[in-house]
Design a protein around this motif. Structure first.
Motif, PDB file in Angstrom:
ATOM      1  N   SER A 248       0.843  -1.186   0.000  1.00 16.34           N
ATOM      2  CA  SER A 248       0.000   0.000   0.000  1.00 16.34           C
ATOM      3  C   SER A 248       0.881   1.240   0.000  1.00 16.34           C
ATOM      4  CB  SER A 248      -0.926   0.021   1.221  1.00 16.34           C
ATOM      5  OG  SER A 248      -0.172   0.128   2.417  1.00 16.34           O
ATOM      6  N   VAL A 249       0.317   2.325  -0.528  1.00 18.13           N
ATOM      7  CA  VAL A 249       1.018   3.605  -0.581  1.00 18.13           C
ATOM      8  C   VAL A 249       0.296   4.606   0.310  1.00 18.13           C
ATOM      9  CG1 VAL A 249       1.655   5.572  -2.030  1.00 18.13           C
ATOM     10  CG2 VAL A 249       1.951   3.251  -2.884  1.00 18.13           C
ATOM     11  N   LEU A 250       1.054   5.228   1.202  1.00 20.31           N
ATOM     12  CA  LEU A 250       0.584   6.361   1.991  1.00 20.31           C
ATOM     13  C   LEU A 250       1.098   7.623   1.308  1.00 20.31           C
ATOM     14  CD1 LEU A 250      -0.434   7.751   4.719  1.00 20.31           C
ATOM     15  CD2 LEU A 250       1.941   7.486   5.465  1.00 20.31           C
ATOM     16  N   TYR A 251       0.228   8.601   1.109  1.00 24.42           N
ATOM     17  CA  TYR A 251       0.686   9.842   0.501  1.00 24.42           C
ATOM     18  C   TYR A 251      -0.040  11.020   1.157  1.00 24.42           C
ATOM     19  CZ  TYR A 251      -3.533   8.822  -2.251  1.00 24.42           C
ATOM     20  OH  TYR A 251      -4.806   8.494  -2.637  1.00 24.42           O
ATOM     21  N   GLY A 252       0.662  12.125   1.251  1.00 23.34           N
ATOM     22  CA  GLY A 252       0.077  13.302   1.865  1.00 23.34           C
ATOM     23  C   GLY A 252       0.849  14.551   1.499  1.00 23.34           C
ATOM     24  N   VAL A 253       0.129  15.676   1.426  1.00 24.45           N
ATOM     25  CA  VAL A 253       0.728  16.977   1.154  1.00 24.45           C
ATOM     26  C   VAL A 253       0.133  17.987   2.127  1.00 24.45           C
ATOM     27  CG1 VAL A 253       1.060  18.831  -0.515  1.00 24.45           C
ATOM     28  CG2 VAL A 253       1.039  16.454  -1.293  1.00 24.45           C
ATOM     29  N   ARG A 254       1.004  18.735   2.772  1.00 23.55           N
ATOM     30  CA  ARG A 254       0.591  19.793   3.689  1.00 23.55           C
ATOM     31  C   ARG A 254       1.140  21.120   3.177  1.00 23.55           C
ATOM     32  NH1 ARG A 254       3.695  21.777   8.423  1.00 23.55           N
ATOM     33  NH2 ARG A 254       2.330  23.141   9.648  1.00 23.55           N
ATOM     34  N   ALA A 255       0.276  22.145   3.142  1.00 21.68           N
ATOM     35  CA  ALA A 255       0.694  23.481   2.725  1.00 21.68           C
ATOM     36  C   ALA A 255       0.211  24.496   3.758  1.00 21.68           C
ATOM     37  CB  ALA A 255       0.135  23.818   1.346  1.00 21.68           C
ATOM     38  N   ARG A 256       1.043  25.497   3.993  1.00 21.95           N
ATOM     39  CA  ARG A 256       0.671  26.510   4.993  1.00 21.95           C
ATOM     40  C   ARG A 256       1.174  27.879   4.555  1.00 21.95           C
ATOM     41  NH1 ARG A 256       3.793  27.625  10.447  1.00 21.95           N
ATOM     42  NH2 ARG A 256       4.972  28.701   8.825  1.00 21.95           N
ATOM     43  N   TYR A 257       0.359  28.898   4.839  1.00 20.73           N
ATOM     44  CA  TYR A 257       0.786  30.288   4.692  1.00 20.73           C
ATOM     45  C   TYR A 257       0.486  31.005   5.999  1.00 20.73           C
ATOM     46  CZ  TYR A 257       1.383  35.070   3.190  1.00 20.73           C
ATOM     47  OH  TYR A 257       1.827  36.367   3.093  1.00 20.73           O
ATOM     48  N   TYR A 258       1.414  31.901   6.424  1.00 19.61           N
ATOM     49  CA  TYR A 258       1.257  32.534   7.733  1.00 19.61           C
ATOM     50  C   TYR A 258       2.014  33.855   7.745  1.00 19.61           C
ATOM     51  CZ  TYR A 258       1.523  32.971  12.874  1.00 19.61           C
ATOM     52  OH  TYR A 258       1.433  33.407  14.165  1.00 19.61           O
ATOM     53  N   ASP A 259       1.326  34.902   8.225  1.00 17.78           N
ATOM     54  CA  ASP A 259       1.965  36.210   8.413  1.00 17.78           C
ATOM     55  C   ASP A 259       2.392  36.443   9.850  1.00 17.78           C
ATOM     56  OD1 ASP A 259       2.113  37.274   5.896  1.00 17.78           O
ATOM     57  OD2 ASP A 259       0.133  38.218   5.977  1.00 17.78           O
ATOM     58  N   GLY A 260       1.630  35.889  10.802  1.00 16.43           N
ATOM     59  CA  GLY A 260       1.929  36.131  12.199  1.00 16.43           C
ATOM     60  C   GLY A 260       1.461  37.498  12.650  1.00 16.43           C
ATOM     61  N   PRO A 261       1.549  37.768  13.952  1.00 10.81           N
ATOM     62  CA  PRO A 261       1.077  39.042  14.500  1.00 10.81           C
ATOM     63  C   PRO A 261       2.094  40.170  14.364  1.00 10.81           C
ATOM     64  CG  PRO A 261       1.941  37.705  16.263  1.00 10.81           C
ATOM     65  CD  PRO A 261       2.081  36.881  14.999  1.00 10.81           C
ATOM     66  N   TRP A 262       3.219  39.889  13.707  1.00 16.90           N
ATOM     67  CA  TRP A 262       4.337  40.822  13.697  1.00 16.90           C
ATOM     68  C   TRP A 262       4.034  42.062  12.847  1.00 16.90           C
ATOM     69  CZ3 TRP A 262       6.757  38.620  17.421  1.00 16.90           C
ATOM     70  CH2 TRP A 262       6.748  37.225  17.526  1.00 16.90           C
ATOM     71  N   VAL A 263       4.645  43.185  13.257  1.00 18.79           N
ATOM     72  CA  VAL A 263       4.539  44.409  12.465  1.00 18.79           C
ATOM     73  C   VAL A 263       5.097  44.168  11.063  1.00 18.79           C
ATOM     74  CG1 VAL A 263       5.326  46.801  12.271  1.00 18.79           C
ATOM     75  CG2 VAL A 263       4.647  45.884  14.513  1.00 18.79           C
ATOM     76  N   ASN A 264       6.166  43.393  10.990  1.00 17.37           N
ATOM     77  CA  ASN A 264       6.754  42.981   9.722  1.00 17.37           C
ATOM     78  C   ASN A 264       6.209  41.594   9.385  1.00 17.37           C
ATOM     79  OD1 ASN A 264       8.608  43.025   7.480  1.00 17.37           O
ATOM     80  ND2 ASN A 264       9.907  41.628   8.648  1.00 17.37           N
ATOM     81  N   PRO A 265       5.246  41.466   8.473  1.00 17.07           N
ATOM     82  CA  PRO A 265       4.616  40.158   8.215  1.00 17.07           C
ATOM     83  C   PRO A 265       5.643  39.097   7.831  1.00 17.07           C
ATOM     84  CG  PRO A 265       3.391  41.913   7.138  1.00 17.07           C
ATOM     85  CD  PRO A 265       4.670  42.523   7.621  1.00 17.07           C
ATOM     86  N   GLU A 266       5.375  37.854   8.251  1.00 18.33           N
ATOM     87  CA  GLU A 266       6.302  36.764   7.953  1.00 18.33           C
ATOM     88  C   GLU A 266       6.291  36.358   6.483  1.00 18.33           C
ATOM     89  OE1 GLU A 266       6.413  33.162  10.070  1.00 18.33           O
ATOM     90  OE2 GLU A 266       7.005  34.068  11.959  1.00 18.33           O
ATOM     91  N   ASN A 267       5.149  36.462   5.830  1.00 16.96           N
ATOM     92  CA  ASN A 267       5.037  35.957   4.459  1.00 16.96           C
ATOM     93  C   ASN A 267       5.577  34.532   4.374  1.00 16.96           C
ATOM     94  OD1 ASN A 267       4.027  38.432   3.281  1.00 16.96           O
ATOM     95  ND2 ASN A 267       6.099  39.259   3.554  1.00 16.96           N
ATOM     96  N   SER A 268       5.263  33.737   5.371  1.00 14.38           N
ATOM     97  CA  SER A 268       5.818  32.388   5.471  1.00 14.38           C
ATOM     98  C   SER A 268       5.001  31.414   4.637  1.00 14.38           C
ATOM     99  CB  SER A 268       5.824  31.940   6.939  1.00 14.38           C
ATOM    100  OG  SER A 268       6.185  30.588   7.056  1.00 14.38           O
ATOM    101  N   ALA A 269       5.681  30.720   3.732  1.00 11.00           N
ATOM    102  CA  ALA A 269       5.030  29.715   2.886  1.00 11.00           C
ATOM    103  C   ALA A 269       5.767  28.395   3.031  1.00 11.00           C
ATOM    104  CB  ALA A 269       5.030  30.160   1.429  1.00 11.00           C
TER     105      ALA A 269
END
Length: 738
Positions: A248-269
């Motif tokens: 059997s094959v297990l497969y998965g993809v997780r994606a996230r975007y986040y700026d955070g509460p910071w004055v300078n946004p994280e633009n985290s991808a």
């Protein structure tokens, strides 16, 4: 004792005392310990049956006259073919009679699901006494604390995923760099952990402890998850399993975007993916797993407290908004297993990976370069791979049940570039150093575990590790090769159980490696001054005594008294953003861990850890180890069944930390409360996570060093620098099972 059917010796021998009853009585078993059951076949005829996790059930028939007592040496044969059916749901698993130390344990998927997680790295906070924080952007490796160690980004704590070591030696940002951001918590089957260097299987970086993270082989149902929250937090996960050929094959993809509460946004991808093919059984099978991870972000690093107090920035502001980074890791691992019930078991693993990091930081602002600022770039690009083999034999030693283990592992890191550059707004201004490194490690160990009586088990082991470092530096004086070898004996004793309580004593030698560049260095690349080389391998010593009890129904408790000594402590240098070898040190403390399954819908936990950490060399008036945590208290309540409403509250507290060697500057304590509320059906789950419920303004991390803001004196100002905990935030999650 031999099996009556085959005449072959059995492993895992255990003992019961059986007293025959009168004609109308069933009889009795002394020292039941939850592993024996007694059946009466006829007058004077009995059958004793024994079972235990990971072993085939064994039984013996015999006759006794009324009132007589018989000692029955009944043995359990390891049955690898049944291991795949064992599910560790959480800390409620009873390890009495199984674990070899008080601080050894397992965490299952059920407990991970119950916890509200701010960061994926917090899966390690399920290890009692562990703190996982962050002092920069969320794409950077977490900051870890355990047993009085400021582990920085993984130094002296080893972790593996699917058997592949995740710590990176001779890393651009710090020795033993451990980035867990690639994890997909929903696909983690279990976290197996132990503390201290007492296990022969534990090699480099495992002084404070180690964790082995395993992924599930397959999902019973697919997962489609969506999550949204404050500060532009968006996350999606799709995972499933499919039958392919004989496996059997297990497969998965997780994606996230986040700026955070910071004055300078994280633009985290971030994107993380896994594909795992599994065929056969746990005893005779193989798996092939591919892992991929990519992330980039803007960072708000720790900021000078005076800049907040004078109003120059808010507590969520940035003093250099161009900080940040990008990273990725791509791994392929294959595992092959063969086993024969009650005889032997073989496991072979091979892996290869490619990793890269570009990290931009500025901790001192304008102290070293008043014109362009002190931002620097740390670069790491490498390919690494290795193989390991473990062979176990289940035999008899002096007539006693015994397991012999031989293991060996080879790893090579070919580091194409590990460099440090002066930058401004992520543009290079000059090179501090730029090196190519090859680092090869060969480790091997032997270990024997023998059950001498039904109440006494011993574990004896010997480990040897050989290293070869090759450094090709942009400065010829800092190029060269170095080799080193170290041997590490280990020993353990388990006594019991009596009334569900077992006692342990463990001791062993361990080590951690130093950065390869430091083993051949002769000249400081920044100042040009002569410098001393560091020892390639540093001896560590650990010992622990403890107890584990399940005497109260539903309650699992452990107590551990421990000590760890290092010939050289690796410490984080706040103004340089890296680690360096320091003086010898001593850590010791006590841990009390409790997990109570009060009902089939209610779990309670409370974990306490108290530690004293000191340097044992150098100035006795400056013997405090900066950022060593002396007190950690964590606990939680989880209420819920497989379907229906659920609620979870987790409390995490870590005490004040010395920020200077003399202890004159101390951080405040940090306390956080996180909560989860939700409702589950068999197909759909909806939950709301509220993180930092009390809206604490404590610090995740605090440091004390000199920095310079615009307009300040050239020498700068010594000050506390903090990275605050995130303000109260909420995240709504929906999970569909299909």
């Amino acid at each position: 004792m031999t099996d009556a059917a085959s005449g072959q010796p059995l492993a895992g021998a255990t003992v019961a005392l059986v007293r025959a009853g009168a004609a109308s009585e069933r009889g009795a078993v002394t020292d039941l310990d939850g592993r024996f059951s007694l059946s009466r076949l006829d007058a004077g005829a009995y059958t004793l049956r024994a079972t235990s996790v990971g072993y085939a059930a064994a039984s013996r028939a015999f006759t006794l006259e009324a009132g007589e007592t018989l000692r029955v040496d009944l043995a359990l044969a390891p049955e690898a073919t049944d291991l795949e059916a064992i599910t560790v749901e959480g800390r409620s698993a009873n390890l009495v009679g199984i674990a070899s130390a008080a601080s050894q344990g397992y965490v299952g998927q059920a407990q991970l699901t119950a916890r509200p997680l701010l960061r994926v790295g917090e899966v390690l906070e399920t290890i009692p006494g562990t703190i996982v924080t962050q002092h920069s952007g969320s794409g950077k490796a977490n900051q870890f604390f355990l047993r009085g160690f400021n582990l920085d980004h993984g130094t002296d704590f080893a972790a593996s995923l699917e058997g592949v070591p995740m710590n990176l030696p001779t890393h651009g940002h710090g020795q033993g760099y451990l980035d867990l951001n690639s994890l997909i918590p929903e696909l983690i089957e279990s976290v197996e952990f132990e503390k201290g260097p007492q296990n022969a299987a534990a090699g480099d970086f495992a002084t404070a402890g180690r964790a082995q993270i395993r992924l599930v082989d397959r999902l019973d149902r697919g997962i489609a998850k969506g999550e949204a929250g404050a500060d532009n937090h968006y996350e999606a996960l799709v995972a499933n399993s499919s039958d392919v050929g004989a496996g059997s094959v297990l497969y998965g993809v997780r994606a996230r975007y986040y700026d955070g509460p910071w004055v300078n946004p994280e633009n985290s991808a971030l994107v993380s993916a896994v594909a795992k093919y599994t065929a056969g059984t746990a005893a005779r099978g193989f798996s092939l797993t591919a892992l991929g991870y990519r992330s980039d972000w803007d960072a708000t690093d720790q900021i000078a407290l005076r800049a907040v107090e004078n109003g120059q920035v808010s507590r969520l502001g940035a003093l250099d908004p161009s900080n940040g980074g990008e990273t990725g890791r791509y791994t392929l691992v294959g595992e092959w297993q063969r086993g024969a019930s009650g005889a032997a078991r073989t496991r072979v693993r091979a892996y290869g990976a490619y990793y890269h990091l570009n990290l931009f930081s500025n901790f001192t602002y304008f102290l070293d370069n008043p014109t362009d600022g002190d931002q620097f770039e740390q670069v790491d690009r490498r390919a690494y791979g290795g193989a390991s083999v473990t062979q176990e034999w289940f035999t008899r030693l002096f007539g006693r049940s015994s397991v012999h283990t031989i293991g060996a592992a080879l790893r090579h890191d070919e580091i194409f570039q590990v460099g440090l550059f002066n930058t401004r707004d992520r543009q290079r201004l000059g090179t501090v150093r730029d090196d190519t490194v090859g680092e090869t490690t060969l480790g091997a160990y032997v270990q024997n575990e023998t059950r001498w009586t039904d109440k006494v088990r011993t574990t004896l082991g010997l480990r040897g590790d050989a290293f070869r470092f090759r450094v090709d530096s942009d400065l010829a004086a800092n190029s060269g090769t170095e080799t080193a070898f170290i041997a590490s004996p280990k020993a353990g004793l388990a006594v019991g159980p009596w009334r569900g309580t077992e006692f342990y004593a463990n001791a062993g030698l361990g080590f951690h490696s130093n950065d390869a560049r430091g083993t051949v260095i002769t000249v400081d690349p920044a100042s040009g001054e002569a410098v001393d080389r560091v020892d390639p391998l540093v001896r560590t010593r650990g010992a622990e005594v403890g107890a584990r009890t399940a005497v109260a129904r539903g309650l699992q408790s452990t107590l551990a008294l421990w000590t760890i000594a290092l010939e050289s402590e690796l410490v984080f240098v706040g103004d340089a953003g890296g680690t360096e070898a320091s003086d010898a040190s001593l850590h010791y403390g006590v841990e009390v861990n409790n997990f109570y399954e009060a009902a089939d819908w209610l779990d309670l936990s409370l974990d306490l850890a108290f530690t004293r950490s000191r340097f044992t060399e150098g100035d006795p008036g400056a013997d405090r180890i900066e950022n060593s945590i002396g007190r950690i208290v964590s606990g939680g309540v989880y209420a819920g069944r497989e379907t229906g409403p659920l609620a979870s509250v987790q409390v995490r507290h870590f005490g004040p930390r010395p920020l200077t060697g003399d202890g004159s500057i101390v951080s405040d304590a940090t306390t956080l409360v996180n909560a989860k509320l939700g409702y589950r059906t068999r197909r759909l789950a909806v939950s709301l996570d509220v993180l930092n419920v009390l809206d604490s303004e404590d610090a995740d991390v605090s440091y004390f060093y000199a920095s310079r803001l615009p307009g300040e004196a050239a020498a700068g100002v010594e000050d506390v620098h903090v990275h605050p905990v995130l303000p109260r935030t909420a995240r709504l999650t929906a999970v569909l099972r299909f």
